[in-house]
Each structure stands twice: as C-alpha cells, then as structure tokens.
Design a protein around this motif. Sequence first.
Motif, mmCIF file in Angstrom:
data_model
loop_
_atom_site.group_PDB
_atom_site.id
_atom_site.type_symbol
_atom_site.label_atom_id
_atom_site.label_comp_id
_atom_site.label_asym_id
_atom_site.label_seq_id
_atom_site.Cartn_x
_atom_site.Cartn_y
_atom_site.Cartn_z
ATOM 1 N N ALA A 219 -102.717 -1.816 14.186
ATOM 2 C CA ALA A 219 -101.332 -0.810 14.246
ATOM 3 C C ALA A 219 -101.277 -0.462 15.910
ATOM 4 O O ALA A 219 -100.143 -0.501 16.296
ATOM 5 C CB ALA A 219 -101.697 0.355 13.412
ATOM 6 N N ILE A 252 -100.158 -6.175 9.605
ATOM 7 C CA ILE A 252 -100.486 -4.752 10.536
ATOM 8 C C ILE A 252 -101.739 -4.350 9.871
ATOM 9 O O ILE A 252 -102.004 -3.808 8.754
ATOM 10 C CB ILE A 252 -99.528 -4.008 10.290
ATOM 11 C CG1 ILE A 252 -97.841 -4.330 10.703
ATOM 12 C CG2 ILE A 252 -99.432 -2.582 11.024
ATOM 13 C CD1 ILE A 252 -96.692 -3.494 10.165
ATOM 14 N N LEU A 255 -103.216 0.582 9.720
ATOM 15 C CA LEU A 255 -102.203 1.474 9.939
ATOM 16 C C LEU A 255 -102.450 2.797 9.818
ATOM 17 O O LEU A 255 -103.350 3.126 8.678
ATOM 18 C CB LEU A 255 -100.989 1.135 8.863
ATOM 19 C CG LEU A 255 -99.684 2.036 9.186
ATOM 20 C CD1 LEU A 255 -99.211 1.531 10.393
ATOM 21 C CD2 LEU A 255 -98.830 1.923 7.917
ATOM 22 N N GLU A 258 -103.668 4.433 14.740
ATOM 23 C CA GLU A 258 -102.530 4.504 15.907
ATOM 24 C C GLU A 258 -102.497 5.921 16.156
ATOM 25 O O GLU A 258 -102.375 6.969 15.389
ATOM 26 C CB GLU A 258 -101.603 3.884 16.064
ATOM 27 C CG GLU A 258 -100.139 4.307 15.379
ATOM 28 C CD GLU A 258 -100.263 4.233 13.698
ATOM 29 O OE1 GLU A 258 -99.634 4.866 13.021
ATOM 30 O OE2 GLU A 258 -101.503 3.522 13.228
ATOM 31 N N THR A 264 -93.506 6.032 17.339
ATOM 32 C CA THR A 264 -94.079 5.102 16.509
ATOM 33 C C THR A 264 -93.462 5.106 15.054
ATOM 34 O O THR A 264 -93.371 3.934 14.459
ATOM 35 C CB THR A 264 -95.621 5.378 16.351
ATOM 36 O OG1 THR A 264 -95.830 6.663 15.721
ATOM 37 C CG2 THR A 264 -96.264 5.232 17.848
ATOM 38 N N LEU A 268 -92.046 1.643 13.317
ATOM 39 C CA LEU A 268 -92.474 1.376 12.132
ATOM 40 C C LEU A 268 -91.444 0.950 11.269
ATOM 41 O O LEU A 268 -91.341 -0.016 10.680
ATOM 42 C CB LEU A 268 -93.525 2.035 11.734
ATOM 43 C CG LEU A 268 -94.261 1.641 10.317
ATOM 44 C CD1 LEU A 268 -94.772 0.507 10.355
ATOM 45 C CD2 LEU A 268 -94.953 2.692 9.755
ATOM 46 N N ILE A 284 -99.759 -5.143 5.012
ATOM 47 C CA ILE A 284 -100.234 -3.848 5.627
ATOM 48 C C ILE A 284 -101.459 -3.537 5.086
ATOM 49 O O ILE A 284 -101.713 -3.390 3.968
ATOM 50 C CB ILE A 284 -99.212 -2.605 5.405
ATOM 51 C CG1 ILE A 284 -97.784 -2.985 6.184
ATOM 52 C CG2 ILE A 284 -99.894 -1.263 6.122
ATOM 53 C CD1 ILE A 284 -96.927 -1.834 5.831
ATOM 54 N N THR A 286 -104.494 -0.353 5.130
ATOM 55 C CA THR A 286 -104.806 1.071 5.637
ATOM 56 C C THR A 286 -105.573 1.877 4.835
ATOM 57 O O THR A 286 -105.990 1.247 3.825
ATOM 58 C CB THR A 286 -103.353 1.793 5.794
ATOM 59 O OG1 THR A 286 -103.619 3.005 6.374
ATOM 60 C CG2 THR A 286 -102.840 1.658 4.279
#
Length: 328
Positions: A219, A252, A255, A258, A264, A268, A284, A286
């Motif tokens: 990210a 990504i 996530l 960041e 951002t 995104l 993604i 995360t």
Amino acid sequence: MALTNSQYDYFMRIYEQRQLDNETRLRSRFEEVYHRIPRLKTLDDTISELSVAYARKLLDGDETALTSLKNDLHLLFEEKKLLLKKAGYPEDYLELEYICPDCHDTGYIGDEKCHCFKKQIIDFLYTQSNVKEELKRENFDTFSTEYYSEDHIDAFTGRSSYSAMQTALRVCREFVQTFDSDFRNLFLYGDTGVGKTFLTHCVTKELLDTSHSVIYFTASQLFDIFAMKQFDKDSDATLDYEHIFDCDLLVIDDLGTEFSNSFTISQLFVCLNERLMRKRSTIISTNLSPDDLITLYSERIFSRITSGYSILRMTGDDIRIKKKLMGR
C-alpha cells in the motif's frame, strides 16, 4: 496479455539486434576462414558464378540446368566441408547461428509468437511485478496447510483456521483457473502472519507464468506512485501510474499500513473504482476488517469492496513465529 505498442516495439528491437549480431558474427567468421583457407574464397566465388550461369540457362529454357546445378553445387559444398574439417572447424561454421533455432531469432513461427518471445514477455512481466525473488519461494507448489490448526477456532465465524485456509486456497486457485473468463476481485483479511501475502504471491506467479500483466505493490508503494504523479511532474512514475489502472491484475498488499489522509483515501477510491469500471481484477490483502475500512477510509470504498470483491477471512497463529519455534 496484449502488449502496448511501445512494449512490442521494445521486444522487436531485441530480435532485430539479434539478427544483426548474427550476421556480423558470420561475416567475421568468413573473414577469418578466408584468411586461413584462401581456397574457400575461390569455392564460394565459383558457387556464386555457377548459380548465376545456370539461372540464365533456366531462363533460356534449358530444363536440365537445375539438375546440373545441384550436382555441381554438391561437389563444391562437399569440398568446403572437407577443407573446414581439416582446418579444425565444424562443418556448419559458415552458417548463420541463432540464439533460438526454432524461430531463427525473428520471434515468430509463422503467425504465432515463438516460445522464446513468450518467455521474454514473462521475464519482463516478472521484473515489472516487483516480486520476482519472492515468487521463487512462495507459490502454490510450496504452500502448505500444516501450519493451520483445526483447534484454532475463529470467534467471529466459528470456523477453524484450517477450514478457513482450505476455503481461501480453493478460491485463489479458482481465481487463477477462471481468470480469463470470469472477472473477479479478492479481499484477503485477518490476523498478522497467517499467509495472506503468501497466497497473493501464489496467484501472482500463476498469472505471470501465463503471460498476464501483474503489478504488485505494498500500500505504501502504491500511494508513493500516486503522490509522485500528483506532486512531482519530473518523476518517472507516469508509466507505473498508467499500468496501475490497466494491468491484468493489481495486487495491493498490507492495505492500512500506509499513512492515511484525504489524499490517499481519494486515490484509493479512484484506483479501485477505475479498475472495476475497466473490469481489471484486483487483490487486496490487509489486517483490517471490512468494518475497519469505513473508519479508516470511507463508506464509498467500503461499498466498492463489499459489493465487488470475494471476501476471505483468514485466522490462526503467526506462521513466521511457528516456523522459528519449529526451527524452519
């Protein structure tokens, strides 16, 4: 994957240079051999003269000319081979040598890309994906479910970590198998160290190996590209920025790690929304839950993910710690 015009031109220049190098190398060999074996130069001159003479005879209607030419040339070529052999050269020393003998360094066999062309594309995509070295270690062949326990029960879903991983593994394999026919996106979330990144590497490798374009960013890296595009007009981020929206798969990773701010969040949303509109797949991973997305980002982003992604929850003990305890 359809290459851009500039990418295609880049590869074709490689093949053009190969052909030029082949011809330069052959000319150098002729000069070397003529210097050592003057008789070879005489034979080659004779071969050229005979070819022209018999061509004229053919044009004049001499039907025996072609057979006579073949017989005469055969004797001359046999003498050339003998001279080369006596001087310590291989018989084919004065023939064009190719890096790829199948396509003769053209990149094509008929109308189809040669296997060497396809391999160059894959190597190029691997380099662009940012995870070339990791994929050697982390792929479906090296993935193991031994670190997931039936006894570790997720309080949220009531499922064991082993069961959840089996589901995630199956969905990821299906994602690869149906990639060209079924537009899908994946959202992998859960505890730290349970294999989310490993699974994204598995998918990435499979798609790169079948010549799909994959861009893999953490990210932080992704938002750095967005920032450079927005605020540093002299940066080299333009190419990466365009590929982010148009590559076959965007991954990504991590996530939520960041630094989050209004910039951002807006970027995104633009990224995810644009890729959904273009039907370009995204994965993604995360530690955030879907509900955390609303708090950290926005309801619009939450809506895009919950409506457009297959959501996979992964739980369990930190595998990296387990491996250290097991001495692996």
